[in-house]
Motif scaffolding. Structure first.
Motif, PDB file in Angstrom:
ATOM      1  N   ASP A 110      47.612  40.761  54.744  1.00  0.00           N
ATOM      2  CA  ASP A 110      48.571  42.407  54.514  1.00  0.00           C
ATOM      3  C   ASP A 110      49.928  42.289  54.430  1.00  0.00           C
ATOM      4  N   ALA A 111      50.305  42.564  55.864  1.00  0.00           N
ATOM      5  CA  ALA A 111      51.686  42.562  55.467  1.00  0.00           C
ATOM      6  C   ALA A 111      52.840  41.759  54.729  1.00  0.00           C
ATOM      7  N   ASP A 112      52.323  40.477  53.967  1.00  0.00           N
ATOM      8  CA  ASP A 112      53.266  39.983  52.875  1.00  0.00           C
ATOM      9  C   ASP A 112      52.919  40.861  51.553  1.00  0.00           C
ATOM     10  N   THR A 113      51.996  41.119  51.277  1.00  0.00           N
ATOM     11  CA  THR A 113      51.515  41.272  50.007  1.00  0.00           C
ATOM     12  C   THR A 113      51.907  42.525  49.524  1.00  0.00           C
ATOM     13  N   GLY A 114      51.336  43.331  51.013  1.00  0.00           N
ATOM     14  CA  GLY A 114      51.590  44.705  50.953  1.00  0.00           C
ATOM     15  C   GLY A 114      50.606  45.623  49.686  1.00  0.00           C
ATOM     16  N   LEU A 115      49.438  44.624  49.913  1.00  0.00           N
ATOM     17  CA  LEU A 115      48.437  44.973  48.871  1.00  0.00           C
ATOM     18  C   LEU A 115      46.991  45.727  48.983  1.00  0.00           C
ATOM     19  N   ALA A 367      29.742  44.847  38.701  1.00  0.00           N
ATOM     20  CA  ALA A 367      31.153  45.634  37.998  1.00  0.00           C
ATOM     21  C   ALA A 367      31.689  45.472  39.283  1.00  0.00           C
ATOM     22  N   VAL A 368      31.922  45.672  40.158  1.00  0.00           N
ATOM     23  CA  VAL A 368      33.071  46.375  41.321  1.00  0.00           C
ATOM     24  C   VAL A 368      32.732  44.662  41.784  1.00  0.00           C
ATOM     25  N   HIS A 369      31.873  43.608  41.998  1.00  0.00           N
ATOM     26  CA  HIS A 369      32.103  42.334  42.073  1.00  0.00           C
ATOM     27  C   HIS A 369      32.991  41.475  41.688  1.00  0.00           C
ATOM     28  N   SER A 370      32.945  42.047  40.035  1.00  0.00           N
ATOM     29  CA  SER A 370      34.395  41.250  39.097  1.00  0.00           C
ATOM     30  C   SER A 370      35.564  42.106  39.160  1.00  0.00           C
ATOM     31  N   SER A 371      35.681  43.250  39.393  1.00  0.00           N
ATOM     32  CA  SER A 371      36.748  44.256  40.230  1.00  0.00           C
ATOM     33  C   SER A 371      37.215  43.410  41.363  1.00  0.00           C
ATOM     34  N   LEU A 372      36.196  43.416  42.066  1.00  0.00           N
ATOM     35  CA  LEU A 372      36.773  43.198  43.742  1.00  0.00           C
ATOM     36  C   LEU A 372      37.424  41.391  43.735  1.00  0.00           C
ATOM     37  N   GLN A 373      36.623  40.133  43.057  1.00  0.00           N
ATOM     38  CA  GLN A 373      37.561  38.941  42.332  1.00  0.00           C
ATOM     39  C   GLN A 373      38.154  39.268  42.224  1.00  0.00           C
ATOM     40  N   ALA A 374      38.574  40.152  40.878  1.00  0.00           N
ATOM     41  CA  ALA A 374      40.466  40.069  40.161  1.00  0.00           C
ATOM     42  C   ALA A 374      41.325  40.536  41.731  1.00  0.00           C
ATOM     43  N   TRP A 375      40.896  41.521  42.281  1.00  0.00           N
ATOM     44  CA  TRP A 375      41.807  41.902  43.613  1.00  0.00           C
ATOM     45  C   TRP A 375      41.971  40.403  44.679  1.00  0.00           C
ATOM     46  N   ILE A 376      41.161  39.753  44.431  1.00  0.00           N
ATOM     47  CA  ILE A 376      41.062  38.503  45.545  1.00  0.00           C
ATOM     48  C   ILE A 376      42.300  37.726  44.728  1.00  0.00           C
ATOM     49  N   LEU A 377      41.908  37.415  43.946  1.00  0.00           N
ATOM     50  CA  LEU A 377      43.608  36.669  43.086  1.00  0.00           C
ATOM     51  C   LEU A 377      44.379  37.481  42.857  1.00  0.00           C
ATOM     52  N   PHE A 378      44.144  38.378  42.953  1.00  0.00           N
ATOM     53  CA  PHE A 378      46.216  39.330  42.478  1.00  0.00           C
ATOM     54  C   PHE A 378      46.391  39.146  44.061  1.00  0.00           C
ATOM     55  N   LYS A 379      45.662  38.488  44.854  1.00  0.00           N
ATOM     56  CA  LYS A 379      46.377  38.904  46.136  1.00  0.00           C
ATOM     57  C   LYS A 379      46.699  37.013  46.513  1.00  0.00           C
ATOM     58  N   GLN A 380      45.884  36.412  45.603  1.00  0.00           N
ATOM     59  CA  GLN A 380      46.529  35.262  45.963  1.00  0.00           C
ATOM     60  C   GLN A 380      47.601  34.681  45.238  1.00  0.00           C
ATOM     61  N   TYR A 381      47.925  35.558  44.149  1.00  0.00           N
ATOM     62  CA  TYR A 381      49.120  35.150  42.871  1.00  0.00           C
ATOM     63  C   TYR A 381      50.298  35.697  43.815  1.00  0.00           C
ATOM     64  N   ALA A 382      50.113  37.364  44.157  1.00  0.00           N
ATOM     65  CA  ALA A 382      51.084  37.937  45.551  1.00  0.00           C
ATOM     66  C   ALA A 382      51.598  36.632  46.613  1.00  0.00           C
ATOM     67  N   LEU A 383      50.343  35.606  46.673  1.00  0.00           N
ATOM     68  CA  LEU A 383      51.153  35.082  47.848  1.00  0.00           C
ATOM     69  C   LEU A 383      51.827  33.547  47.248  1.00  0.00           C
ATOM     70  N   CYS A 384      51.493  32.905  46.080  1.00  0.00           N
ATOM     71  CA  CYS A 384      51.595  31.981  45.830  1.00  0.00           C
ATOM     72  C   CYS A 384      52.663  31.111  44.614  1.00  0.00           C
ATOM     73  N   GLY A 385      52.454  32.580  43.807  1.00  0.00           N
ATOM     74  CA  GLY A 385      52.772  32.130  42.752  1.00  0.00           C
ATOM     75  C   GLY A 385      51.968  31.797  41.935  1.00  0.00           C
ATOM     76  N   ASP A 386      51.401  31.461  41.813  1.00  0.00           N
ATOM     77  CA  ASP A 386      49.778  30.703  40.806  1.00  0.00           C
ATOM     78  C   ASP A 386      50.255  31.735  39.646  1.00  0.00           C
ATOM     79  N   ALA A 387      50.486  30.701  38.355  1.00  0.00           N
ATOM     80  CA  ALA A 387      50.430  31.834  36.967  1.00  0.00           C
ATOM     81  C   ALA A 387      48.824  31.572  36.697  1.00  0.00           C
ATOM     82  N   ALA A 388      48.313  30.858  36.936  1.00  0.00           N
ATOM     83  CA  ALA A 388      47.127  30.934  36.673  1.00  0.00           C
ATOM     84  C   ALA A 388      46.065  31.945  37.082  1.00  0.00           C
ATOM     85  N   LEU A 389      45.784  32.227  38.475  1.00  0.00           N
ATOM     86  CA  LEU A 389      45.742  32.768  39.260  1.00  0.00           C
ATOM     87  C   LEU A 389      45.441  34.527  38.616  1.00  0.00           C
TER      88      LEU A 389
END
Length: 1037
Positions: A110-115, A367-389
């Motif tokens: 969380d400290a790295d992403t700030g999300l 709906a919340v499940h999809s939103s949380l999954q999107a949230w996790i993918l955003f956090k992963q993208y913020a860490l590794c920068g994979d555009a597919a995420l």
């Protein structure tokens, strides 16, 4: 520290003892040791994590404060979090399969992403949330999960095997206490911490310290959860929003507690009783523990918890923020780590258990499940920068916004209290937009200082994130506005950092700070234009305008107040004003006029510039007065031959102009013109000063002798006594003044005589050289003005402005040219009429042409011409020669027409005179090295015309004279303008004709006297002198 033999254990203990001794010695010498939270003594597990080399390095540095967390090794407490329980308690021991790198990445995610998930903060620390999530997963999905999946979840959530086994034992014990048929759903509710606190004792834990830490953590969870539930039910404005920051008392929510005064009295009373019961239950050490007391305290907690559950909308269910965080933590286990977007091997099995077993208990909708999954993918993208995420996250978010809000039916036992549900749970679009807004806010936070935090690639990636999110949320048209705000904030932050650097230096003047500020603003703009704005241009085409306008605002906030305090122009101020003017010009290239209220630096400093000009011109006049006051008209150097005063005058005038342009500020035409006019006036004053040194040229000319007529006996008598008179004159000064009517006039005449005598030829030529020196430098000064003005901040000037400045110095050149000609004319006239008065005016053609020829005069003229040209600069030699020839011609005309009673001519004298004029012309021709034949012919033409009259017979002269007189009497114009038909010329010729008939005509017509002092008509003589002067003036022009 892991031991595999008794020897290894003994070695480890020796190391611990040695470290303990070192730390005790450090404290005994006044040092202070800071231990991790919860550690009152230096326990063995803490000593095992210390990096000995780092410890010795820190102690050797001389520091008096030692933080043990900072000297722990890669698997130390500092990497696990300062409030994590010690490993020996069985609560936090890491699996041997986790590397140090993965631990660091996971603990600082969380400290790295700030999300941060957009829910009200739960107040639980990350390790507590992980253990709670593992407990919920074990309780709800454990029975249907494989051993491999449970082990994977344990590793992902960083729960040790011992801790996992302990949780399972505790859960089983709590389940047994709940009675048969109660199910396992309660393990995802607040009944879990309540039952654990009521049923568990110290004997269920490996150490009493572990029991105390578990007790404190569980009590905190229970109290915070009920506070959040009560707040969501009763505290207005306390519900979580998209960013988790909109409720009225965010600081209290961050601690997990809503302010009690806002609660209804009965709710507040229940929460206070729960807090009191928990404080009674939680003991501090083993000495305070008593089984009966603990049993009573546990019963009080049970009773208070039931009361709180009855007065909240959620009942025993966990608050939405806690459940959302549990779901986030569990979904985060889908990925192997932060270094990539790879999922774990059991990802599909995990998703199945979560959606079928855990989500219904936690009331997590699709709906919340999809939103949380999107949230996790955003956090992963913020860490590794994979555009597919990023693309996958955007797709899930879009799905969540359109997904139905119907929840899976939870167990009925959970709905006994109140069937109402949170709108975040029911409305997929609302939570999805909260997730999107949170990521947008995170992106904006990063973009709000992109010049510090991001490279070009990072900025490009964030741009894609923002555009994708806004497109998904249906707000793509808002991207330019968001980016414009981010650009403004980033520029503001960059500007403040730069100014902090500037202010950290020793700046002696405020103007110097303004100069550095303007330079930093220009560098800031350059960095924006080169690095960032080209990337932003895809979504922010007017990025240059936005950036320039923000720089204009932040710079103007400091610059404009300073401009109001500027009252004088020194070097630092001028440099700062120039920099500000340049910055304003640079900004105006990108900012439309209607958006930019001009700083108007030119208008603000124009009075200062005018004052500067006036002060320096006043000093220039003062300098000029001092320069000329001591002038002695001696050449400073042989090559130039000019005076010191002219060199200094040119120097100070040039320095004044250069000083104006050295201010390096935008100059208006009025300012430049005022300075140029002032300098030009100084040059004109100097020219006037030089020409005043000579006085009027008329002072050199002797009085015109009166016209007399020929009388043979008087001529003979005059010629006899002439020798005695000339000897008498030679005994005194050749330029002795005539007798005056009074003593005052005599004194004034003597003073004038002395002044003219003191003006030597060398002095006059130094004056001429001085004016020539000034004249030769004027074009360079004019060019300097044009060059420096065009090169200044105001840029190229219009042709009209350039011409106006050129005209100023053109007028100076004209005045100098007139001044030089006046000096030349005066010098040459002085040579002939003053210095050579005796051989020219007194002796030339005296009594007899044959015996008083021009040979001595030619020798004297040749000598004087050499003297003057030796001193004067070469450019002046032709002008001097022509002026000297003209002065000689003037003197010859004076001798022929106004020679007095000692000059008598006959036609036979003309050939000798013509020969003299030929010799005079040859002298100045100098075998082709002097004046040209055309110039000589032109200058000698008046004498030749007069000689033509002199060679006429007396009868012809008389006839022409009478005819001219008659025409004048009738007022008719003469038949010819030639001297032979000019009455005034004829009068003078007849007056000097040695012929009785001529004398008789003058006596009859004009009553001309036969000797000096007689009475007669003098008007014709005056007209004759005017005719001579007009001829000379025409030739000078």
């Amino acid at each position: 520290m892991t031991t595999s033999s008794p020897n290894a254990e003994r070695l480890a203990q020796d190391v611990r003892d040695l470290l303990r001794y070192v730390l005790q010695d450090f404290e005994s010498k006044g040092g202070r040791i800071e231990r991790p939270v919860g550690c009152k003594t230096t326990e063995d597990w803490l000593l095992d994590t210390i990096d000995v080399r780092e410890l010795l390095k820190t102690l050797g540095s001389g520091m008096r404060h030692l933080n043990l967390v900072q000297v722990c090794s890669g698997q130390s407490l500092s990497r696990l979090g300062p409030s994590r329980p010690p490993p020996h308690s069985g609560l936090t021991t890491r699996s041997e399969h986790h590397t140090a790198a993965s631990e660091v990445a996971r603990s600082t995610e969380d400290a790295d992403t700030g999300l941060c998930l957009p829910v009200t903060p739960s107040g639980l620390e990350e390790w507590q949330m992980q253990e709670l999530a593992f407990t919920v997963f074990t309780g709800c999905g454990g029975p249907v999960s494989s051993h491999e999946l449970l082990n994977t979840m344990r590793l992902q959530l960083e729960v040790s095997e011992a801790r996992a086994a302990h949780i399972q034992r505790v859960a089983a014990s709590a389940a047994a206490s709940a009675g048969p048929g109660s199910g396992r759903e309660w393990m995802a509710t607040l009944q879990l911490p309540t039952r654990l606190l009521v049923s568990l004792r110290a004997v269920n834990f490996p150490t009493f310290a572990a029991f105390l830490q578990w007790q404190a953590s569980t009590a905190k969870l229970l109290q915070q959860a009920f506070h959040l539930s009560a707040a969501e039910t009763h505290a207005p404005g306390h519900r979580a929003t998209a960013n988790g920051h909109s409720h009225a008392h965010h600081d209290n929510a961050a601690a997990g507690l809503a302010p009690l005064p806002q609660m209804p009295p009965h709710v507040r009373s229940s929460l206070v009783k729960l807090g009191g019961a928990l404080r009674r239950l939680c003991i501090r050490d083993a000495d305070e523990y008593d089984e009966d007391e603990y049993q009573e305290a546990a019963a009080g907690v049970q009773q208070a918890a039931v009361a709180c559950a009855q007065q909240t909308r959620l009942g025993w269910r966990m608050p939405w923020s806690v459940r959302a965080r549990i779901a986030e933590v569990l979904l985060g286990c889908l990925f192997e780590g932060p270094e990539g977007g790879d999922k774990i091997q059991d990802a599909d099995a995990l998703l199945k258990v979560l959606t079928q077993q855990v989500w219904p208990v936690l009331s997590i909708s699709p709906a919340v499940h999809s939103s949380l999954q999107a949230w996790i993918l955003f956090k992963q993208y913020a860490l590794c920068g994979d555009a597919a995420l990023l693309q996958a996250a955007a797709k899930l978010l879009s799905v969540a916004r359109e997904a139905p809000g119907k929840l899976p039916a939870p167990p009925r036992s959970l709905l006994d209290d109140d069937p109402a549900q949170d709108d975040k749970e029911n409305g997929g679009k609302a939570f999805a937009e909260d997730i999107g807004a949170a990521v947008v806010e995170w992106v904006c936070t990063r973009l709000s200082d992109y010049s510090l935090d991001l490279e070009r690639e990072g900025l490009q990636a964030l741009m894609e994130v923002l555009a994708t999110l806004q497109h998904t949320l249906g707000h793509l048209d808002a991207v330019p506005g968001i980016l414009a705000t981010c650009v403004q904030r980033s520029i503001t932050a960059d500007y403040r950092r730069r100014m902090q650097t500037v202010d950290a230096t020793d700046i002696p003047h405020r103007a110097s700070r303004m100069l550095l500020m303007c330079e930093e603003c220009e560098r800031l703009l350059q960095t924006q234009d080169e690095l960032y704005l080209p990337i932003l241009a895809k979504f922010l085409p007017n990025g240059s305008q936005v950036a320039a306008h923000r720089v204009y605002q932040v710079a103007g906030e400091e610059l404009l107040p300073w401009l109001g305090t500027v009252h004088k122009l020194d070097e630092q101020t001028s440099a700062a004003l120039q920099a500000a003017s340049h910055l304003e010009e640079l900004l105006s290239q990108d900012i439309p006029a209607h958006m930019m209220g001009a700083w108007s630096i030119r208008e603000r400093i124009e009075p200062l510039l005018q004052g500067w000009v006036q002060n320096h011109l006043q000093m220039l006049r003062s300098w000029g007065g001092r320069i000329i006051s001591d002038e002695e008209w001696k050449p400073v150097t042989a090559p130039r031959g000019c005076s010191r005063s002219c060199v200094e005058t040119v120097k100070v005038g040039t320095e004044t102009l250069e000083g104006l342009f050295d201010l390096n500020v935008a100059l208006t035409e009025d300012t430049v013109r005022a300075c140029c006019l002032g300098v030009a006036q100084t040059f004109n004053d100097y020219t006037d000063f030089v020409t005043r040194q000579t006085g009027p040229i008329e002072a050199l000319l002797p009085p015109v002798p009166p016209l007399t007529r020929y009388k043979q006996d008087l001529v003979a008598k005059a010629q006899a006594s002439d020798t005695q008179m000339r000897l008498a004159k030679r005994s005194g000064s050749p330029h002795a003044p005539r007798s005056a009517d009074s003593g005052e006039q005599t004194a004034r005449s003597m003073a004038e005589h002395d002044r003219l005598t003191a003006l030597t030829g060398q002095m006059l030529m130094v004056m001429l050289n001085s004016l020539h020196y000034l004249h030769s430098h004027i074009p360079g000064i004019s060019t300097l003005v044009h060059t420096r003005w065009n090169a200044g901040p105001q840029g190229d000037q219009s042709d009209a402005a350039k011409q106006r400045q050129t005209d100023i110095f053109t007028n100076v050149l004209r005045k100098l040219a007139l001044g030089m000609q006046a000096i030349i004319d005066f010098s040459c006239t002085k040579v002939v009429f003053w210095d050579l008065r005796e051989p020219v005016l007194e002796s030339l053609y005296r009594h007899d042409v044959r015996s008083a020829r021009m040979t001595p005069v030619l020798e004297a003229l040749d000598n004087w011409l050499g003297q003057l040209c030796t001193t004067a600069v070469a450019d002046m030699h032709p002008l001097i020669a022509r002026a000297l020839l003209l002065a000689a011609v003037n003197a010859v005309l004076r001798v022929l027409m106004h020679g007095g009673p000692t000059r008598w001519f006959i036609p036979e004298d003309v050939p000798m005179m013509e020969a003299d004029m030929e010799a005079l012309g040859q002298l100045f021709h100098a075998d082709g090295e002097g004046l040209s034949d055309d110039v000589i012919t032109q200058v000698l033409s008046p004498v030749e015309e007069l000689l033509t009259v002199l060679q006429l017979e007396t009868s012809i002269l008389i006839a022409n004279f009478k005819q001219a007189r008659a025409e004048e009497a009738r007022g008719t114009k003469a038949l010819s303008s030639a001297p032979a038909f000019d009455a005034t010329v004829l009068q003078q010729v007849l007056g000097h004709r040695a012929d009785r008939a001529a004398s008789k005509v003058l006596k009859t017509e004009l009553q001309t006297p036969k000797r000096v002092g007689g009475t007669g008509l003098g008007g014709m003589q005056l007209q004759g002198m005017q005719w001579t002067n007009s001829l000379v003036s025409r030739l000078r022009k």
